[in-house]
Write a protein that holds these residues in place. Sequence first.
Motif, PDB file in Angstrom:
ATOM      1  N   VAL A 141       0.838  -1.203   0.000  1.00 42.85           N
ATOM      2  CA  VAL A 141       0.000   0.000   0.000  1.00 42.85           C
ATOM      3  C   VAL A 141       0.872   1.251   0.000  1.00 42.85           C
ATOM      4  CG1 VAL A 141      -1.742   1.281   1.310  1.00 42.85           C
ATOM      5  CG2 VAL A 141      -1.928  -1.195   1.079  1.00 42.85           C
ATOM      6  N   GLN A 142       1.961   1.228   0.753  1.00 43.92           N
ATOM      7  CA  GLN A 142       2.876   2.367   0.776  1.00 43.92           C
ATOM      8  C   GLN A 142       3.457   2.629  -0.605  1.00 43.92           C
ATOM      9  OE1 GLN A 142       5.878   1.387   3.627  1.00 43.92           O
ATOM     10  NE2 GLN A 142       4.676   2.121   5.374  1.00 43.92           N
ATOM     11  N   ALA A 143       3.955   1.582  -1.245  1.00 44.56           N
ATOM     12  CA  ALA A 143       4.563   1.745  -2.564  1.00 44.56           C
ATOM     13  C   ALA A 143       3.540   2.210  -3.587  1.00 44.56           C
ATOM     14  CB  ALA A 143       5.198   0.425  -3.014  1.00 44.56           C
ATOM     15  N   LEU A 144       2.349   1.645  -3.531  1.00 37.62           N
ATOM     16  CA  LEU A 144       1.295   2.044  -4.464  1.00 37.62           C
ATOM     17  C   LEU A 144       0.888   3.498  -4.250  1.00 37.62           C
ATOM     18  CD1 LEU A 144      -0.459   0.955  -6.749  1.00 37.62           C
ATOM     19  CD2 LEU A 144      -2.159   0.325  -5.035  1.00 37.62           C
ATOM     20  N   ALA A 145       0.733   3.908  -3.005  1.00 36.70           N
ATOM     21  CA  ALA A 145       0.326   5.285  -2.709  1.00 36.70           C
ATOM     22  C   ALA A 145       1.395   6.287  -3.132  1.00 36.70           C
ATOM     23  CB  ALA A 145       0.017   5.432  -1.228  1.00 36.70           C
ATOM     24  N   ILE A 146       2.636   5.975  -2.846  1.00 36.91           N
ATOM     25  CA  ILE A 146       3.714   6.898  -3.201  1.00 36.91           C
ATOM     26  C   ILE A 146       3.874   6.981  -4.709  1.00 36.91           C
ATOM     27  CG2 ILE A 146       6.215   7.244  -3.087  1.00 36.91           C
ATOM     28  CD1 ILE A 146       6.069   6.149  -0.224  1.00 36.91           C
ATOM     29  N   SER A 147       3.872   5.842  -5.398  1.00 32.71           N
ATOM     30  CA  SER A 147       4.046   5.888  -6.854  1.00 32.71           C
ATOM     31  C   SER A 147       2.848   6.533  -7.537  1.00 32.71           C
ATOM     32  CB  SER A 147       4.301   4.487  -7.414  1.00 32.71           C
ATOM     33  OG  SER A 147       3.175   3.669  -7.259  1.00 32.71           O
ATOM     34  N   LEU A 148       1.642   6.326  -7.020  1.00 32.49           N
ATOM     35  CA  LEU A 148       0.468   6.977  -7.591  1.00 32.49           C
ATOM     36  C   LEU A 148       0.527   8.488  -7.376  1.00 32.49           C
ATOM     37  CD1 LEU A 148      -2.256   6.585  -9.012  1.00 32.49           C
ATOM     38  CD2 LEU A 148      -3.298   6.403  -6.761  1.00 32.49           C
ATOM     39  N   SER A 149       0.931   8.913  -6.194  1.00 34.86           N
ATOM     40  CA  SER A 149       1.054  10.350  -5.918  1.00 34.86           C
ATOM     41  C   SER A 149       2.092  11.004  -6.819  1.00 34.86           C
ATOM     42  CB  SER A 149       1.431  10.582  -4.455  1.00 34.86           C
ATOM     43  OG  SER A 149       0.474  10.037  -3.605  1.00 34.86           O
ATOM     44  N   MET A 150       3.240  10.361  -6.943  1.00 32.67           N
ATOM     45  CA  MET A 150       4.285  10.905  -7.810  1.00 32.67           C
ATOM     46  C   MET A 150       3.838  10.932  -9.269  1.00 32.67           C
ATOM     47  SD  MET A 150       7.784   9.332  -6.188  1.00 32.67           S
ATOM     48  CE  MET A 150       8.812   9.969  -7.491  1.00 32.67           C
ATOM     49  N   ALA A 151       3.118   9.904  -9.694  1.00 31.10           N
ATOM     50  CA  ALA A 151       2.655   9.841 -11.083  1.00 31.10           C
ATOM     51  C   ALA A 151       1.645  10.949 -11.375  1.00 31.10           C
ATOM     52  CB  ALA A 151       2.039   8.471 -11.372  1.00 31.10           C
ATOM     53  N   VAL A 152       0.740  11.197 -10.442  1.00 31.94           N
ATOM     54  CA  VAL A 152      -0.236  12.277 -10.629  1.00 31.94           C
ATOM     55  C   VAL A 152       0.489  13.621 -10.698  1.00 31.94           C
ATOM     56  CG1 VAL A 152      -2.133  13.522  -9.501  1.00 31.94           C
ATOM     57  CG2 VAL A 152      -2.180  11.034  -9.645  1.00 31.94           C
ATOM     58  N   PHE A 153       1.506  13.810  -9.865  1.00 35.81           N
ATOM     59  CA  PHE A 153       2.281  15.048  -9.917  1.00 35.81           C
ATOM     60  C   PHE A 153       3.008  15.185 -11.247  1.00 35.81           C
ATOM     61  CE2 PHE A 153       6.031  17.679  -9.038  1.00 35.81           C
ATOM     62  CZ  PHE A 153       5.404  18.814  -8.533  1.00 35.81           C
ATOM     63  N   MET A 154       3.605  14.093 -11.730  1.00 40.07           N
ATOM     64  CA  MET A 154       4.312  14.137 -13.020  1.00 40.07           C
ATOM     65  C   MET A 154       3.368  14.487 -14.163  1.00 40.07           C
ATOM     66  SD  MET A 154       6.948  10.974 -13.100  1.00 40.07           S
ATOM     67  CE  MET A 154       7.232  10.139 -11.584  1.00 40.07           C
ATOM     68  N   ILE A 155       2.184  13.894 -14.154  1.00 36.39           N
ATOM     69  CA  ILE A 155       1.212  14.183 -15.209  1.00 36.39           C
ATOM     70  C   ILE A 155       0.751  15.634 -15.098  1.00 36.39           C
ATOM     71  CG2 ILE A 155      -1.125  13.660 -16.029  1.00 36.39           C
ATOM     72  CD1 ILE A 155      -0.524  10.738 -15.377  1.00 36.39           C
ATOM     73  N   GLY A 156       0.556  16.113 -13.876  1.00 33.76           N
ATOM     74  CA  GLY A 156       0.183  17.513 -13.684  1.00 33.76           C
ATOM     75  C   GLY A 156       1.233  18.459 -14.217  1.00 33.76           C
ATOM     76  N   VAL A 157       2.497  18.144 -13.980  1.00 31.16           N
ATOM     77  CA  VAL A 157       3.583  18.979 -14.507  1.00 31.16           C
ATOM     78  C   VAL A 157       3.599  18.939 -16.038  1.00 31.16           C
ATOM     79  CG1 VAL A 157       6.101  19.205 -14.639  1.00 31.16           C
ATOM     80  CG2 VAL A 157       5.001  18.849 -12.433  1.00 31.16           C
TER      81      VAL A 157
END
Length: 138
Positions: free
Chosen positions: A12-28
């Motif tokens: 869950v930690q890895a999924l949450a962190i990678s999902l958060s980072m991915a959403v930030f990357m797409i936003g950028v």
Amino acid sequence: MNIEILSDNPFVQALAISLSMAVFMIGVALGIINIVKTGTPPVPFALLLLIFAIVFIAGSVFFEERGADHVGSLIGGCIAAFTATFALMSFFSGIVYALNGGITTLGWENIISALAICMVASMVMIRILSHKLQNQFA
């Protein structure tokens, strides 16, 4: 559901962190598209200067505490401030672009594909960084 249980689960930690980072990357990425299309940042210049100043001061103190000399800490703080200011400005611009129909312009399939690619890339970055830090401090 108890949040403490979720924080102990490495999946869950890895999924949450990678999902958060991915959403930030797409936003950028969407933000860069929006800035190129419109030619103007969505954030007022005064707010950009405030973000730059806060990150510059925090970055300079961070690098000085880690043993950098005065000039090195100022240069490191400046680089960190430019990077953080650009990333935040692009992210907020990406949110504006998405809310104004940018996602439908690009298509949901492309956004979901980008999310998957960014999740994998963020997981690779996390693992490489954690491996490098373990070797450095071991």
